[in-house]
Design an enzyme around this catalytic site. Sequence first.
Site, short mmCIF file in Angstrom:
data_model
loop_
_atom_site.label_atom_id
_atom_site.label_comp_id
_atom_site.label_asym_id
_atom_site.label_seq_id
_atom_site.Cartn_x
_atom_site.Cartn_y
_atom_site.Cartn_z
N ARG A 114 -10.42 -0.09 15.10
CA ARG A 114 -10.08 0.71 13.93
C ARG A 114 -10.91 0.25 12.74
NH1 ARG A 114 -3.99 1.08 11.51
NH2 ARG A 114 -4.55 -1.06 10.92
N TYR A 152 16.44 30.41 9.30
CA TYR A 152 15.29 31.20 9.73
C TYR A 152 15.26 31.38 11.25
CZ TYR A 152 12.99 30.97 5.16
OH TYR A 152 12.67 31.11 3.84
N MET A 182 11.93 24.61 3.47
CA MET A 182 11.21 23.85 2.46
C MET A 182 12.13 23.04 1.56
SD MET A 182 8.49 25.15 -0.43
CE MET A 182 7.31 25.76 0.79
N LYS A 236 0.84 -1.20 0.00
CA LYS A 236 0.00 0.00 0.00
C LYS A 236 0.87 1.25 0.00
CE LYS A 236 -0.40 -0.08 5.05
NZ LYS A 236 -1.31 -0.09 6.22
#
Length: 344
Positions: free
Chosen positions: A128, A242, A290, A33
């Site tokens: 679940r 940053y 990013m 998957k």
Amino acid sequence: MTTSKLTIDLSAIVANWQALNAMTQVETAAVVKADAYGLGIARVAPALASAGARQFFVACAEEGAALRDILGPGPTINIFSGHMAGDAGMIGGAKLTPMLNSVDQMLRHVESLPGHPFGLQLDTGMNRLGMEPAEWSALRDIALAQRPALIMSHLACADEPAHPMNPAQLQAFYEMTDGIDAPLSLSATGGIFLGRDYHFDLTRPGIGLYGGLPFTEALPVVTLDVPVIQVREVWAGESVGYGNAFVATEDMRIATVAAGYADGLPRAIGPNARFTLDGRHVSAVGRVSMDLITVDVTGHDGTPEYLQLIGPHQSVDTVADFAETIGYEILTSLGSRYSRAYVG
């Protein structure tokens, strides 16, 4: 090259499947998957099929139909999410086997695709997917009359062998399947290591195929080499990245590498992440952005071509630890910008 290089060893995936298969006396499927855990189902699934895997599991019918196009007729393709509304054409056309999770799914399946193969998923305590004991008790005779191809459940704590949830779920599965003449499945990778009582007729390894825990002896599958764009001198008192999140306390050499959270490397790895350079660990500094990560390469001369994030010196689970997450998340998040190479 300005994009990172993700190398995927297909022979290692096959060897891991073969090793897990050899640990039991039952059939071993392959869970592929999420695009084979992010590594490329179009390359991974045929390699596993060639090695002898005849049953595959995916999350949804769309994944199953795509896998059928890849594998062609023959292998069984099971759908964990069962038979969702609107999926009858896809399930029938691609000859998929849904793991039915509820009375509603059972009715939908037998009404829209009478006689078509299906499996059943039982809830043994994970809460679940699957039918709870009361629902199963009401449906059991009707469902069994339709001759399910498989009856399965899923362990919640298999990666913790001593957890009391494991024997509790095993007992619940025994009770819910007592007297049933149909193939049974309880274990994914972790369950294989819990012993023969958990193996039943079919195991369903996923993360272990791709080199992840709890298969500690798995061959490494993924190597991630990240190109260095620039190396600069940073003087004591200067900041990097940053928010002035990192301030140098001494003169340093800082490499900026071409990967970031857009490539599936979460910002949370920033304070803890390490790369390797010539077999030695070098630490990330400042925030992950990013497209870029900054790394302390003080003491290394020149500008290296690459730094390695995943490979022989640290596994995908080690990288996951940097972000306090799990190897599954790192693997399935590896982005589309990587230059992918398959070996083996």
